[in-house]
Write a protein that holds these residues in place. Sequence first.
Motif, PDB file in Angstrom:
ATOM      1  N   ARG A 154       0.825  -1.200   0.000  1.00 24.10           N
ATOM      2  CA  ARG A 154       0.000   0.000   0.000  1.00 24.10           C
ATOM      3  C   ARG A 154       0.862   1.253   0.000  1.00 24.10           C
ATOM      4  NH1 ARG A 154      -4.622   1.656   4.510  1.00 24.10           N
ATOM      5  NH2 ARG A 154      -4.732   3.862   3.959  1.00 24.10           N
ATOM      6  N   THR A 155       1.952   1.249   0.773  1.00 20.77           N
ATOM      7  CA  THR A 155       2.848   2.407   0.826  1.00 20.77           C
ATOM      8  C   THR A 155       3.463   2.682  -0.536  1.00 20.77           C
ATOM      9  OG1 THR A 155       3.354   2.199   3.183  1.00 20.77           O
ATOM     10  CG2 THR A 155       4.999   3.276   1.806  1.00 20.77           C
ATOM     11  N   THR A 177       0.813   4.114  -2.852  1.00 19.61           N
ATOM     12  CA  THR A 177       0.427   5.464  -2.461  1.00 19.61           C
ATOM     13  C   THR A 177       1.455   6.485  -2.922  1.00 19.61           C
ATOM     14  OG1 THR A 177      -0.754   4.635  -0.512  1.00 19.61           O
ATOM     15  CG2 THR A 177      -0.157   6.972  -0.525  1.00 19.61           C
ATOM     16  N   TRP A 224      -0.701   7.400   6.519  1.00 22.62           N
ATOM     17  CA  TRP A 224      -1.474   6.879   5.390  1.00 22.62           C
ATOM     18  C   TRP A 224      -0.621   6.838   4.124  1.00 22.62           C
ATOM     19  CZ3 TRP A 224      -2.464   9.892   1.044  1.00 22.62           C
ATOM     20  CH2 TRP A 224      -2.214  11.268   1.171  1.00 22.62           C
ATOM     21  N   ASP A 270       1.690   2.205   5.498  1.00 21.27           N
ATOM     22  CA  ASP A 270       0.565   1.329   5.160  1.00 21.27           C
ATOM     23  C   ASP A 270      -0.697   1.654   5.951  1.00 21.27           C
ATOM     24  OD1 ASP A 270       1.887  -0.012   3.200  1.00 21.27           O
ATOM     25  OD2 ASP A 270       2.208  -1.862   4.317  1.00 21.27           O
ATOM     26  N   GLY A 271      -0.827   2.911   6.365  1.00 22.18           N
ATOM     27  CA  GLY A 271      -2.019   3.314   7.090  1.00 22.18           C
ATOM     28  C   GLY A 271      -1.999   2.987   8.569  1.00 22.18           C
TER      29      GLY A 271
END
Length: 231
Positions: A2-3, A6, A111, A115-116
Motif C-alpha cells: 500500500r505504501t 500510495t 497513510w 501502510d495506514g
Amino acid sequence: MRTKLTIMGLVLAAALVAVGVVTAVALVVDLRAALALVAVAVLGYLLVIEPRIRRWGATDVEVDRAMPGDEMIPDGRGPTRAITIHAAPHEVWPWLVQIGYGRAGWYSYDWIDNDGRPSADRIVPEFQDLKVGDPILMLPGYGPAVRAIEPDRWIVSGDPEFGTYCWALYPARDGGTRLVCRFRQNWPITPGTLFWTLIVGPGSFIMERKMLKTIKARAERATAGHRTVVP
C-alpha cells in the motif's frame, strides 16, 4: 504494498497536474507562453522556495557544521533540517532509534508511508536494539542500512551511491535537544534529478517536517511524565 502504491500515485498525480497546467496554458495561449510559464515557475522554486525548505529549522551553524556521514560523500549536498525538543538527548533517543517502516513507523503521514498503520506513540522495547547493518526501511523491502551509530548521539544510514542520511542529537543550552537531520548526495544534474528536486523534493520536505514535529511532541509528552514503555 500500500505504501509503494500510495507514493507512486502521489508522484504520478503531481506529474500529471504539472503536465495538465502546461497543456492548458498552451491551448489557451500558445506553447511559447506555456514554456515561459514553466521556466518562471522552476526558477522561482529553485531560487526562492527550495533554499528555504532545504534548511527548515536549521541555524547557519548547523547547516555549515560537519555531521557524521559527511565523509562518505565529501562533495555532497542536500537538505539540513532541525527542530528544538524540550527533552534531553537520552530522552529523545528511544523515539529516534525505533524509527522505520515495519518498526515504529516514520512519525509522519502514516497513510502515505506506513501502510495506514499509526506510528508508535510509545517507546517499544523490541525496536531499541538497532545495529550497524540493520536496514531502516522506507518502503516494504527497501531502505538504507545503518552505517554507523552512537547511542544517544547519532545514526548514519545509506551509502555514497544513493546518498546518506544522518539524524543527530545535540544538547541545547536549556537542557533540551536539537534534533538535526541531513540528507547528503552527489547526484549528477540530469532530467531525473531535476524531476526529484521539483516534485519529490517538496514532498520529502513535507514528510520530514511532520516527522520532526511528531518526534518533538512525543518526546516532550513522555518527558512530562506520560507512560512510554509497552508492557
